[in-house]
Scaffold this motif. Structure first.
Motif, PDB file in Angstrom:
ATOM      1  N   LEU A   1       0.832  -1.205   0.000  1.00  0.00           N
ATOM      2  CA  LEU A   1       0.000   0.000   0.000  1.00  0.00           C
ATOM      3  C   LEU A   1       0.870   1.259   0.000  1.00  0.00           C
ATOM      4  CD1 LEU A   1      -2.803  -1.037   2.516  1.00  0.00           C
ATOM      5  CD2 LEU A   1      -3.012  -0.790   0.029  1.00  0.00           C
ATOM      6  N   MET A   2       2.009   1.184   0.674  1.00  0.00           N
ATOM      7  CA  MET A   2       2.931   2.324   0.648  1.00  0.00           C
ATOM      8  C   MET A   2       3.488   2.563  -0.755  1.00  0.00           C
ATOM      9  SD  MET A   2       5.077   2.238   4.225  1.00  0.00           S
ATOM     10  CE  MET A   2       5.810   3.860   3.896  1.00  0.00           C
TER      11      MET A   2
ATOM     12  N   PHE B   1       1.669   2.624  -3.305  1.00  0.00           N
ATOM     13  CA  PHE B   1       0.697   3.580  -3.860  1.00  0.00           C
ATOM     14  C   PHE B   1       0.831   4.956  -3.233  1.00  0.00           C
ATOM     15  CE2 PHE B   1      -3.282   5.861  -3.901  1.00  0.00           C
ATOM     16  CZ  PHE B   1      -3.731   5.717  -5.205  1.00  0.00           C
ATOM     17  N   THR B   2       0.828   5.007  -1.906  1.00  0.00           N
ATOM     18  CA  THR B   2       0.761   6.311  -1.229  1.00  0.00           C
ATOM     19  C   THR B   2       2.039   7.131  -1.415  1.00  0.00           C
ATOM     20  OG1 THR B   2       1.495   5.322   0.874  1.00  0.00           O
ATOM     21  CG2 THR B   2      -0.886   5.472   0.484  1.00  0.00           C
ATOM     22  N   THR B   3       3.206   6.477  -1.338  1.00  0.00           N
ATOM     23  CA  THR B   3       4.450   7.240  -1.505  1.00  0.00           C
ATOM     24  C   THR B   3       4.606   7.732  -2.945  1.00  0.00           C
ATOM     25  OG1 THR B   3       5.727   5.205  -1.893  1.00  0.00           O
ATOM     26  CG2 THR B   3       5.660   6.040   0.355  1.00  0.00           C
ATOM     27  N   THR B   4       4.160   6.926  -3.906  1.00  0.00           N
ATOM     28  CA  THR B   4       4.226   7.358  -5.302  1.00  0.00           C
ATOM     29  C   THR B   4       3.254   8.499  -5.561  1.00  0.00           C
ATOM     30  OG1 THR B   4       4.860   5.136  -6.015  1.00  0.00           O
ATOM     31  CG2 THR B   4       4.015   6.619  -7.703  1.00  0.00           C
ATOM     32  N   ALA B   5       2.022   8.347  -5.089  1.00  0.00           N
ATOM     33  CA  ALA B   5       1.017   9.398  -5.304  1.00  0.00           C
ATOM     34  C   ALA B   5       1.481  10.729  -4.735  1.00  0.00           C
ATOM     35  CB  ALA B   5      -0.314   8.983  -4.672  1.00  0.00           C
ATOM     36  N   THR B   6       2.174  10.691  -3.599  1.00  0.00           N
ATOM     37  CA  THR B   6       2.631  11.921  -2.951  1.00  0.00           C
ATOM     38  C   THR B   6       3.536  12.731  -3.872  1.00  0.00           C
ATOM     39  OG1 THR B   6       2.512  10.866  -0.775  1.00  0.00           O
ATOM     40  CG2 THR B   6       3.806  12.880  -0.931  1.00  0.00           C
ATOM     41  N   PHE B   7       4.461  12.054  -4.572  1.00  0.00           N
ATOM     42  CA  PHE B   7       5.350  12.839  -5.442  1.00  0.00           C
ATOM     43  C   PHE B   7       4.816  12.989  -6.863  1.00  0.00           C
ATOM     44  CE2 PHE B   7       7.443   8.633  -6.242  1.00  0.00           C
ATOM     45  CZ  PHE B   7       7.536   8.660  -7.627  1.00  0.00           C
ATOM     46  N   VAL B   8       3.929  12.068  -7.307  1.00  0.00           N
ATOM     47  CA  VAL B   8       3.388  12.175  -8.671  1.00  0.00           C
ATOM     48  C   VAL B   8       2.516  13.423  -8.818  1.00  0.00           C
ATOM     49  CG1 VAL B   8       1.701  11.147 -10.263  1.00  0.00           C
ATOM     50  CG2 VAL B   8       3.549   9.766  -9.339  1.00  0.00           C
TER      51      VAL B   8
ATOM     52  N   ILE C   1      11.375   5.717   6.137  1.00  0.00           N
ATOM     53  CA  ILE C   1      10.076   5.624   5.462  1.00  0.00           C
ATOM     54  C   ILE C   1       8.945   6.189   6.325  1.00  0.00           C
ATOM     55  CG2 ILE C   1      10.854   3.636   4.115  1.00  0.00           C
ATOM     56  CD1 ILE C   1       9.028   1.867   5.866  1.00  0.00           C
ATOM     57  N   ILE C   2       9.251   6.562   7.543  1.00  0.00           N
ATOM     58  CA  ILE C   2       8.286   7.278   8.398  1.00  0.00           C
ATOM     59  C   ILE C   2       8.604   8.768   8.411  1.00  0.00           C
ATOM     60  CG2 ILE C   2       7.350   7.518  10.737  1.00  0.00           C
ATOM     61  CD1 ILE C   2       8.236   4.563  11.198  1.00  0.00           C
ATOM     62  N   ILE C   3       9.870   9.103   8.574  1.00  0.00           N
ATOM     63  CA  ILE C   3      10.274  10.505   8.741  1.00  0.00           C
ATOM     64  C   ILE C   3      10.036  11.315   7.471  1.00  0.00           C
ATOM     65  CG2 ILE C   3      12.245  12.037   9.130  1.00  0.00           C
ATOM     66  CD1 ILE C   3      13.411   9.781  10.932  1.00  0.00           C
ATOM     67  N   LEU C   4      10.409  10.784   6.299  1.00  0.00           N
ATOM     68  CA  LEU C   4      10.298  11.557   5.062  1.00  0.00           C
ATOM     69  C   LEU C   4       8.841  11.865   4.688  1.00  0.00           C
ATOM     70  CD1 LEU C   4      13.183   9.946   2.965  1.00  0.00           C
ATOM     71  CD2 LEU C   4      13.108  12.255   3.922  1.00  0.00           C
ATOM     72  N   PRO C   5       7.910  10.900   4.749  1.00  0.00           N
ATOM     73  CA  PRO C   5       6.505  11.257   4.481  1.00  0.00           C
ATOM     74  C   PRO C   5       5.935  12.248   5.494  1.00  0.00           C
ATOM     75  CG  PRO C   5       6.815   8.893   4.275  1.00  0.00           C
ATOM     76  CD  PRO C   5       8.081   9.439   4.861  1.00  0.00           C
ATOM     77  N   LEU C   6       6.404  12.174   6.747  1.00  0.00           N
ATOM     78  CA  LEU C   6       5.943  13.129   7.759  1.00  0.00           C
ATOM     79  C   LEU C   6       6.372  14.550   7.387  1.00  0.00           C
ATOM     80  CD1 LEU C   6       4.501  13.436  10.485  1.00  0.00           C
ATOM     81  CD2 LEU C   6       6.718  13.088  11.596  1.00  0.00           C
ATOM     82  N   LEU C   7       7.590  14.713   6.904  1.00  0.00           N
ATOM     83  CA  LEU C   7       8.064  16.024   6.448  1.00  0.00           C
ATOM     84  C   LEU C   7       7.273  16.498   5.229  1.00  0.00           C
ATOM     85  CD1 LEU C   7      11.927  15.518   6.831  1.00  0.00           C
ATOM     86  CD2 LEU C   7      10.435  16.900   8.288  1.00  0.00           C
ATOM     87  N   SER C   8       6.955  15.581   4.308  1.00  0.00           N
ATOM     88  CA  SER C   8       6.141  15.934   3.140  1.00  0.00           C
ATOM     89  C   SER C   8       4.772  16.447   3.567  1.00  0.00           C
ATOM     90  CB  SER C   8       5.970  14.719   2.223  1.00  0.00           C
ATOM     91  OG  SER C   8       7.184  14.324   1.642  1.00  0.00           O
ATOM     92  N   ALA C   9       4.182  15.774   4.539  1.00  0.00           N
ATOM     93  CA  ALA C   9       2.863  16.187   5.023  1.00  0.00           C
ATOM     94  C   ALA C   9       2.912  17.601   5.610  1.00  0.00           C
ATOM     95  CB  ALA C   9       2.360  15.196   6.067  1.00  0.00           C
TER      96      ALA C   9
ATOM     97  N   VAL D   1      -3.302  13.921   2.200  1.00  0.00           N
ATOM     98  CA  VAL D   1      -3.882  12.666   2.700  1.00  0.00           C
ATOM     99  C   VAL D   1      -2.967  11.490   2.360  1.00  0.00           C
ATOM    100  CG1 VAL D   1      -5.796  11.045   2.428  1.00  0.00           C
ATOM    101  CG2 VAL D   1      -6.264  13.491   2.675  1.00  0.00           C
ATOM    102  N   MET D   2      -2.408  11.490   1.137  1.00  0.00           N
ATOM    103  CA  MET D   2      -1.486  10.415   0.724  1.00  0.00           C
ATOM    104  C   MET D   2      -0.242  10.386   1.611  1.00  0.00           C
ATOM    105  SD  MET D   2      -2.811   8.683  -1.785  1.00  0.00           S
ATOM    106  CE  MET D   2      -4.345   8.881  -0.862  1.00  0.00           C
ATOM    107  N   ALA D   3       0.311  11.559   1.910  1.00  0.00           N
ATOM    108  CA  ALA D   3       1.514  11.622   2.755  1.00  0.00           C
ATOM    109  C   ALA D   3       1.222  11.110   4.162  1.00  0.00           C
ATOM    110  CB  ALA D   3       2.033  13.055   2.808  1.00  0.00           C
ATOM    111  N   LEU D   4       0.081  11.509   4.717  1.00  0.00           N
ATOM    112  CA  LEU D   4      -0.293  11.055   6.060  1.00  0.00           C
ATOM    113  C   LEU D   4      -0.552   9.551   6.089  1.00  0.00           C
ATOM    114  CD1 LEU D   4      -2.623  13.987   7.177  1.00  0.00           C
ATOM    115  CD2 LEU D   4      -0.324  13.474   8.029  1.00  0.00           C
TER     116      LEU D   4
END
Length: 398
Positions: A217-218, A220-227, A280-288, A373-376
């Motif tokens: 599932l990540m 999808f979510t990690t890709t969607a965040t930067f796409v 893989i936790i810290i970087l999406p948190l910064l994106s959010a 939402v994807m980043a979170l």
């Protein structure tokens, strides 16, 4: 294999391919003005064509991963390169939006086969530096997205036919294919080693249906965040904030520069300071956090800050590090890991181009909210994986 000169040569060709892969992923939206004219369509039509990339990815990624585990990595790298050739050559003559959609599917197929051959090959070439080798892919992906806006701007300002750029990419692929032809790849059974060369780091049994699914599932979510940012920030800036068309496209260059810087920082961090499971936790948190600020302050200046910030966090190798974590948990199924995770990644290339253009036209903030939402979601999934990871793997041996 870390000291084998042949592995460095293989890695060089793989990284060179990722420059073209990144160009192919955004070339439809970057050359949107020329392609809209050639295909007689609008922004929504270009979004439809771009969504073909995702269909190509999800239809073939899983099969490519399984077959790569069975037959080896090199054949699938070549198949991926051939798929890109079909797209670049086909688009020179295409004037139908539906045929263009099919050609975009070849980008997705090429992405699938290239990833299922290249990602496991890199970890097999450098089993003790798998995280660093995988993250460095992002630097070459960023090089492509850094260069392309300048190419587009040059062609636009000089009124040069975009097809000459496509022909140049074809020549590039053919040369790299010749370079790779003589290289002998390492065994596909090579296992990722720990930091002291210890392969026996299990203290429990990993569960593909729990942490495995979370990691998928990540994808999808990690890709969607930067796409959303990579493909659609120019449209967001132009349609919602009022930036000039060429200036808005240049935002992707700033995004790419930040991504390149981030990759080398992340590569150092995962080798010397933090394990991939933490990143893989810290970087999406910064994106959010960046997206939340952008959502509250939709200005041209903030668009630039968001481009740089998201390039640094979302495009700094989160997807590749997530894959490394999955390969650590399931070392005998590396191709399967790539296939399943990148299938979910491909799904985001279908969903995002179909919904984001409509959201941009309706209300720019909606597109940014979806990205938030994807980043979170990535943060939450990463935390779940971390809790399981500690129960399954001895953290001192990786």
């Amino acid at each position: 294999m870390d000291n084998n000169k042949g592995c460095y040569a293989i890695a060089g060709s793989i990284y060179a391919n990722y420059i073209i892969q990144s160009i192919a992923l955004v070339i439809i939206t970057q050359f949107s003005i020329d392609l809209s004219r050639q295909l007689d369509t609008d922004l929504i039509g270009i979004g439809y064509v771009a969504s073909g990339i995702g269909f190509g990815k999800i239809f073939l990624m899983f099969a490519g991963g399984v077959l790569s585990d069975k037959f080896g990595r090199k054949p699938f790298i070549y198949v991926g390169m051939c798929c890109y050739l079909v797209f670049f050559i086909g688009m020179l003559f295409c004037d139908n939006i539906h045929i263009a959609f099919v050609l975009a599917m070849f980008i997705g197929a090429g992405n699938s086969f290239l990833d299922t051959g290249s990602m496991p090959a890199l970890t097999e070439c450098f089993p003790r530096s798998a995280g660093t080798a995988s993250v460095l892919i992002k630097s070459f992906i960023s090089m492509g997205t850094l260069i392309l806006p300048f190419i587009v701007t040059f062609f636009h300002n000089k009124d040069i036919w975009f097809g000459y750029a496509f022909i140049g990419f074809v020549v590039y692929l053919l040369i790299n294919g010749l370079v790779l032809s003589s290289k002998i790849f390492p065994s596909k059974h090579t296992v990722i080693c720990g930091n002291v060369g210890d392969n026996h780091y299990y203290i429990g049994r990993p569960n593909i249906w729990f942490e495995g699914v979370c990691l998928m599932l990540m994808g999808f979510t990690t890709t969607a965040t930067f796409v959303i940012i990579l493909q659609w920030l120019p449209a967001i800036a132009e349609q919602g904030i009022g930036m000039d068309a060429m200036q808005s496209k240049q935002l992707i260059s700033y995004y790419s520069i930040a991504s390149i810087i981030s990759v080398f920082i992340t590569a150092y961090v995962v080798k010397k300071i933090l394990k991939p499971i933490y990143c893989i936790i810290i970087l999406p948190l910064l994106s959010a956090a960046i997206l939340l600020v952008f959502l509250c302050n939709l200005t041209a200046e903030m668009s630039l800050i968001a481009a740089i910030g998201m390039g640094f966090t979302a495009a700094g190798g989160v997807l590749q590090l997530t894959l490394v974590v999955m390969q650590q948990l399931f070392p005998n199924r590396k191709g399967f890991a790539v296939g399943t995770m990148y299938t979910m990644s491909g799904l985001s290339f279908i969903v995002i181009p179909l919904i984001v253009p409509k959201l941009v036209i309706e209300q720019v903030s909606y597109a940014i909210l979806v990205d938030l939402v994807m980043a979170l979601a990535s943060v939450i999934l990463g935390l779940v994986v971390y809790l399981r990871f500690r129960k399954v793997i001895d953290m001192n041996k990786i």
